[in-house]
Design a protein around this motif. Structure first.
Motif, PDB file in Angstrom:
ATOM      1  N   UNK A   1      -9.149  -4.099  -6.625  1.00  0.00           N
ATOM      2  CA  UNK A   1      -9.647  -4.502  -7.943  1.00  0.00           C
ATOM      3  C   UNK A   1     -10.709  -3.525  -8.442  1.00  0.00           C
ATOM      4  N   UNK A   2     -11.658  -3.204  -7.578  1.00  0.00           N
ATOM      5  CA  UNK A   2     -12.746  -2.331  -8.001  1.00  0.00           C
ATOM      6  C   UNK A   2     -12.264  -0.897  -8.231  1.00  0.00           C
ATOM      7  N   UNK A   3     -11.162  -0.523  -7.582  1.00  0.00           N
ATOM      8  CA  UNK A   3     -10.619   0.822  -7.807  1.00  0.00           C
ATOM      9  C   UNK A   3     -10.013   0.954  -9.193  1.00  0.00           C
ATOM     10  N   UNK A   4      -9.372  -0.116  -9.648  1.00  0.00           N
ATOM     11  CA  UNK A   4      -8.595   0.016 -10.879  1.00  0.00           C
ATOM     12  C   UNK A   4      -9.282  -0.637 -12.075  1.00  0.00           C
ATOM     13  N   UNK A   5     -10.405  -1.313 -11.852  1.00  0.00           N
ATOM     14  CA  UNK A   5     -11.043  -2.032 -12.957  1.00  0.00           C
ATOM     15  C   UNK A   5     -11.509  -1.063 -14.035  1.00  0.00           C
ATOM     16  N   UNK A   6     -11.436  -1.533 -15.271  1.00  0.00           N
ATOM     17  CA  UNK A   6     -11.836  -0.672 -16.387  1.00  0.00           C
ATOM     18  C   UNK A   6     -13.315  -0.797 -16.697  1.00  0.00           C
ATOM     19  N   UNK A   7     -13.993  -1.752 -16.066  1.00  0.00           N
ATOM     20  CA  UNK A   7     -15.405  -1.965 -16.395  1.00  0.00           C
ATOM     21  C   UNK A   7     -16.301  -0.940 -15.701  1.00  0.00           C
ATOM     22  N   UNK A   8     -17.595  -1.215 -15.687  1.00  0.00           N
ATOM     23  CA  UNK A   8     -18.570  -0.211 -15.254  1.00  0.00           C
ATOM     24  C   UNK A   8     -18.684   0.002 -13.759  1.00  0.00           C
TER      25      UNK A   8
ATOM     26  N   UNK B   1     -12.356   8.309  -9.758  1.00  0.00           N
ATOM     27  CA  UNK B   1     -12.486   9.473 -10.641  1.00  0.00           C
ATOM     28  C   UNK B   1     -11.643  10.665 -10.194  1.00  0.00           C
ATOM     29  N   UNK B   2     -11.220  10.709  -8.941  1.00  0.00           N
ATOM     30  CA  UNK B   2     -10.506  11.901  -8.462  1.00  0.00           C
ATOM     31  C   UNK B   2      -9.110  11.571  -7.952  1.00  0.00           C
ATOM     32  N   UNK B   3      -8.604  10.396  -8.321  1.00  0.00           N
ATOM     33  CA  UNK B   3      -7.216  10.027  -8.025  1.00  0.00           C
ATOM     34  C   UNK B   3      -6.877  10.029  -6.541  1.00  0.00           C
ATOM     35  N   UNK B   4      -7.862   9.824  -5.689  1.00  0.00           N
ATOM     36  CA  UNK B   4      -7.543   9.639  -4.273  1.00  0.00           C
ATOM     37  C   UNK B   4      -7.082   8.202  -4.055  1.00  0.00           C
ATOM     38  N   UNK B   5      -6.649   7.893  -2.838  1.00  0.00           N
ATOM     39  CA  UNK B   5      -6.149   6.538  -2.540  1.00  0.00           C
ATOM     40  C   UNK B   5      -6.697   6.010  -1.230  1.00  0.00           C
ATOM     41  N   UNK B   6      -8.000   6.178  -1.028  1.00  0.00           N
ATOM     42  CA  UNK B   6      -8.541   5.707   0.245  1.00  0.00           C
ATOM     43  C   UNK B   6      -8.304   4.213   0.429  1.00  0.00           C
ATOM     44  N   UNK B   7      -8.419   3.468  -0.647  1.00  0.00           N
ATOM     45  CA  UNK B   7      -8.312   2.015  -0.519  1.00  0.00           C
ATOM     46  C   UNK B   7      -7.091   1.457  -1.263  1.00  0.00           C
ATOM     47  N   UNK B   8      -6.160   2.343  -1.630  1.00  0.00           N
ATOM     48  CA  UNK B   8      -4.993   1.896  -2.392  1.00  0.00           C
ATOM     49  C   UNK B   8      -3.718   2.092  -1.579  1.00  0.00           C
TER      50      UNK B   8
ATOM     51  N   UNK C   1      -6.809  -1.456   1.665  1.00  0.00           N
ATOM     52  CA  UNK C   1      -7.838  -2.287   1.019  1.00  0.00           C
ATOM     53  C   UNK C   1      -8.798  -2.907   2.041  1.00  0.00           C
ATOM     54  N   UNK C   2      -8.287  -3.190   3.234  1.00  0.00           N
ATOM     55  CA  UNK C   2      -9.156  -3.840   4.212  1.00  0.00           C
ATOM     56  C   UNK C   2     -10.228  -2.895   4.749  1.00  0.00           C
ATOM     57  N   UNK C   3      -9.948  -1.583   4.698  1.00  0.00           N
ATOM     58  CA  UNK C   3     -10.953  -0.630   5.165  1.00  0.00           C
ATOM     59  C   UNK C   3     -12.240  -0.801   4.370  1.00  0.00           C
ATOM     60  N   UNK C   4     -12.091  -0.962   3.056  1.00  0.00           N
ATOM     61  CA  UNK C   4     -13.296  -1.167   2.235  1.00  0.00           C
ATOM     62  C   UNK C   4     -14.082  -2.378   2.732  1.00  0.00           C
ATOM     63  N   UNK C   5     -13.350  -3.470   3.011  1.00  0.00           N
ATOM     64  CA  UNK C   5     -14.060  -4.684   3.409  1.00  0.00           C
ATOM     65  C   UNK C   5     -14.813  -4.481   4.712  1.00  0.00           C
ATOM     66  N   UNK C   6     -14.193  -3.779   5.658  1.00  0.00           N
ATOM     67  CA  UNK C   6     -14.899  -3.528   6.920  1.00  0.00           C
ATOM     68  C   UNK C   6     -16.150  -2.694   6.687  1.00  0.00           C
ATOM     69  N   UNK C   7     -16.009  -1.641   5.877  1.00  0.00           N
ATOM     70  CA  UNK C   7     -17.174  -0.784   5.646  1.00  0.00           C
ATOM     71  C   UNK C   7     -18.236  -1.549   4.868  1.00  0.00           C
ATOM     72  N   UNK C   8     -17.788  -2.333   3.902  1.00  0.00           N
ATOM     73  CA  UNK C   8     -18.757  -3.087   3.107  1.00  0.00           C
ATOM     74  C   UNK C   8     -19.519  -4.072   3.983  1.00  0.00           C
TER      75      UNK C   8
END
Ligand code: HEM
Ligand SMILES: [Cu+2]
Ligand SMILES: [Cu+2]
Lengths: 266, 585
Positions: B167-174, B246-253, B272-279
């Protein structure tokens, strides 16, 4: 103690989870009352006006260590006796697919796509490039095993007293598949297919009688923030008798020839 | 061991006059920086609370126009004064982010840690005064970035303070601004942590051995280690998510995402789960960052106002250190519902139950410390005492969440929100208030008003419970968090939606209850009762310095001769024995 608060329970394992939450709350209550009584008494007994000179040593007894050991034991019992085995039952003891109703649920912003294998009992192939939001939200390939597959939007139907295995995934972001009455919650994560299982024990008709509410429905709620309409990502579960369920499947199958969509609401 | 105070470069600096800018803005004096941090933290706490008060309107009266300020919010946020769900999500995510990273941490660590710890160590300043200054200004930039993000065309980040991918990767907000802001905030904390640890190791006054260290200093040291070791993974993860955006990578996609009917054209292959573990590898220790300094403050205030030593000081210190270690291996208890197998869940449940034991020991020791005391009920003490049962509720309600089976119905419901708010709001915030009232005389040379203080405490206690207790009931009923309509879409949640009104009214009353504090704060700076060096008859070293303490802190050489809490020593006529004797006696 707290049953009044929980949503009406309607699955085989709901009772044991509820009992456990109850038990933990009893433990919490006891601890809070013991601490609280000690606290209030101390605050009154040892206020400066009543006890002008403080005692350098204070408590000499080892009662608190005993208390801490008791807390540790209680936690150990909850953990080893209840939580770990119950968790194992949920994730390791998945019943065989042959004896279960097997369904796939594909979450998306902001709906639950429910996918049945159809008469052949085999799920077809899905391809993201076949996706069409209106006519084929799951990207189902109608060639091959997918020819007779059935899908619905936000309508999950299951037979009562038979294990249901739901393979969960998501098309876009993380959602969480929450069936409050069944005590089931599982994240739907894109890129992963995660099985979750339970045995519904009361049909929709039965739960309506039990609650005295003729409009009672089992709801599917999204429990993970998934975008602006997360709050309204609501689905429905209808639990049938075995015969009704078959009849429902047959009816769904009969629409297949028409247009490929069968997005109707019971 | 530490040199005598004269050897410090910071001390020499104070002989020549400094310009206004060097003295108050780009200062390297730990006390000025501490005050800068505290004021920033208090301001952001207030701001974060304001965001929540707006949200509470929407929860209590979903879909009705917001009174007073509704029309000021703008058409893209609240057309006709009615809050859009996107705006609700922004407010929620920013409330969480701001409260945690810009409110509590700057006040508890940057503020109290910076101001009080060097004084309690008998040090003239922090070990690296310039790094200290840079740390504050990084925080400031992070704060400005977060605040400014509300004015971006698509608004601020709205993906929860947890910012889960995709969600945070693709969201259009800030979200991009959020990530940049976080990188500043993390950098700030890392610089601060290095400084705190070095200061505690290097700059303790002669005779101040580890077991003579005030509990507050211990709490700050363990906190600094948590920040130092837990934040780098999140900083890395933040950079990766930024690259995804911003750089079209896919670490969490992962592959094959279909968003809004279109296949997302990204390389895929990420997790996506990698983000959760790091977070959560950061964010679990982070909750201890929010709570340990608070425990430290409470310990100081309770020892001082019960006029007796802390009971079980040593076991408290060992528990604290153990807690610090354990807090690194419980993180995935936030992720039981992500599809965890038995082995992982057994490990993380077990560590979670184990970590509860040192918390119980510390809390029990604080309760027991009161027994046999001669308790003074001044405002700092009231807040410190209020902390104990409130933190108790917060800790106890963590139990069912830490047992994975019980977590199934409770996860991501208002039960969780109630649980951690009991820890951080009537818990940590009360402790921070205790600290403000307690150390205010050291900062300003004047005491805060007692009557206004009590007028602040009692209503706050009532309304805090009015806001947070009903959340437990909603949570047991299964109501999810982060619902932009307070749950009325669902039948099962609708049953307890009525509680939302009560909670919202409590939240607004809670705001009113802060008015005495604000008046008291500003009034006492100039007009408060004058305080000498040691207005509370306290034992620790900060009370040896003049109030307010000058640049360089102490006007006498310090030789520590005893432990931190030598109150009511038998055979002594005074009821307190300072850690180092004042020069005059
Ligand atoms: C004292 C006044 C406060 C009130 C009335 C309040 C109220 C709330 C409410 C109602 C939510 C849930 C929003 C939702 O799920 O839609 C929430 C979320 C949250 N709050 Fe607070 N809160 C307060 C203070 C704090 C403090 C002091 C902290 C942290 C130190 C904090 C941290 C958070 C976090 C991290 C979230 C989760 C945000 C998210 O869902 O991403 N809050 N708060
Ligand atoms: Cu969703
Ligand atoms: Cu945690």
């Amino acid at each position: 103690m707290m049953d009044a608060m929980f949503p009406a329970a309607a699955s085989e394992h709901a009772g044991e989870i509820d009992n456990m939450i109850d038990a933990v709350h009893y433990l919490m209550l006891v601890l809070f009352i013991v601490w609280g009584a000690f606290f209030l008494y101390t605050l009154m007994r040892f206020r400066a006006a009543r006890n002008p000179k403080a005692d350098y040593v204070g408590v000499k007894s080892k009662a608190s260590t005993v208390g801490e050991v008791l807390v540790a034991i209680a936690e150990g019992v909850l953990l080893l006796g209840f939580s770990i085995p119950m968790w194992a039952e949920r994730v390791d003891e998945i019943p065989s697919e042959a004896d279960s109703t097997v369904v796939r649920v594909v979450a998306q912003q902001f709906a639950w796509n429910v996918w049945y294998p159809g008469a052949d009992g085999v799920f077809g192939e899905a391809d993201p490039y076949l996706t069409d939001e209106a006519t084929n939200p799951i990207g189902l390939d109608r060639d091959g095993a997918g020819a007779d597959d059935i899908w619905t939007v936000n309508q999950l139907h299951l037979p009562v007293d038979k294990a249901a295995i739901i393979h969960l995934t998501s098309k876009d972001v993380i959602h969480s598949f929450n069936l409050p009455n069944m005590r089931i919650k599982q994240d739907a994560i894109p890129g992963l297919s995660i099985p979750v299982w339970f045995v519904p024990t009361k049909t929709t008709v039965q739960i309506r009688e039990e609650t005295g509410n003729p409009d009672y429905v089992y709801e599917i709620a999204c429990a993970q923030l998934c975008g602006n309409s997360h709050y309204s990502m609501r689905g429905f579960l209808t639990v049938h008798t075995e015969e009704e369920f078959q009849a429902w499947l047959d009816e769904e199958a009969s629409y297949l020839g028409d247009s490929g969509t069968d997005d109707f609401f019971n | 061991m530490a040199e005598p105070v004269q050897a410090s470069p910071a001390h020499e600096e104070h002989h020549h006059e400094q310009s206004f800018w060097r003295k108050f803005i780009f200062s390297t004096d730990h006390k000025v920086i501490g005050v800068q941090y505290s004021v920033t933290g208090l301001a952001f706490l207030f701001f974060g609370f304001c965001l929540m008060m707006i949200m509470r309107w929407q929860l209590a009266y979903p879909g009705e126009p917001i009174p007073l300020i509704g029309s000021l919010l703008g058409e893209n946020r609240a057309p006709g004064g009615i809050m859009l769900p996107d705006f609700y999500n922004e407010l929620g995510a920013m409330h969480g982010t701001i409260m945690v990273f810009l409110g509590v941490v700057p006040l508890a660590v940057g503020g109290f840690g910076n101001f009080v710890m060097p004084l309690q160590l008998g040090a003239p300043d922090m070990a690296f005064p310039r790094i200290n200054m840079i740390s504050y200004w990084c925080l400031f930039l992070g704060g400005v970035t977060m605040f400014a993000s509300f004015f971006l065309p698509n608004g601020a980040a709205g993906n929860g303070w947890t910012s889960y991918s995709p969600l945070a990767d693709i969201a259009l907000n800030g979200q991009t601004a959020w990530l940049i802001g976080m990188i500043f905030l993390i950098t700030s904390s890392l610089l601060g942590a290095v400084n705190f640890i070095t200061t505690a190791v290097q700059l303790r006054a002669p005779g101040l051995t580890w077991m003579r260290l005030p509990f507050f200093c211990w709490a700050q040291i363990v906190t600094a280690f948590l920040l130092l070791l837990a934040f780098p993974p999140l900083e890395a993860a933040g950079v990766l998510q930024l690259m995804d955006r911003v750089a079209a990578t896919s670490f969490f996609l992962p592959d094959g995402l279909v968003v809004g009917g279109e296949v997302l054209e990204v390389s895929g292959g990420g997790s996506p789960l990698l983000w959760q573990h790091l977070f959560w590898f950061l964010a679990h220790p982070e909750v201890y960052v929010l709570i340990l300094p608070a425990m430290g403050i409470v310990a100081e205030v309770i020892a001082n106002n019960s006029r007796k030593p802390l009971w079980g000081y040593r076991s408290m210190v060992y528990s604290l250190i153990f807690l610090g270690f354990m807090s690194f291996i419980v993180w995935a208890h936030h992720m039981f519902i992500t599809g965890m197998g038995s082995v992982m869940s057994t490990f993380f449940q077990t560590t979670t139950m184990i970590i509860s034991i040192p918390s119980v020991i510390i809390l029990s020791a604080l309760f027991i410390s009161l027994w046999g005391g001669s308790i003074r009920y001044n405002t700092p003490m009231l807040f410190a005492l209020g902390f104990l049962p409130m933190f108790g509720i917060g800790g106890l309600t963590g139990l069912p969440l830490g047992l994975s089976a019980a977590d199934i119905p409770l996860h991501d419901t208002y039960y969780v929100i109630g649980h951690f708010h009991y820890v951080v709001a009537p818990g940590t915030l009360f402790a921070l208030f205790a600290g403000v009232y307690y150390w205010f005389p050291k900062v300003t040379g004047r005491k805060m008003n007692e009557f206004l203080g009590k007028l602040h405490f009692w209503p706050s206690l009532v309304f805090m419970n009015g806001v947070f207790f009903p959340m437990m009931i909603q949570g047991l009923n299964g109501v999810s968090r982060r619902l932009a309509d307070g749950g009325i879409t669902y039948d099962f949640a609708g049953e307890v939606a009525g509680l939302n009104r009560m909670m919202s009214v409590s939240a607004w009353c809670l705001a009113v209850a802060q008015i005495p504090f604000i008046i008291n704060f500003f009034m006492s700076i100039r007009n408060g009762e004058k305080a000498g060096r040691n207005p509370w008859n306290s034992t620790t070293l900060e009370w040896l310095a003049p109030s307010p303490a000058p640049h360089g802190n102490f006007d006498q050489a310090i030789e520590v001769t005893r432990g931190p809490y030598e109150y009511s020593v038998p055979g002594s006529d005074k009821d307190y024995a300072p850690q180092a004797e004042p020069a005059s006696t």
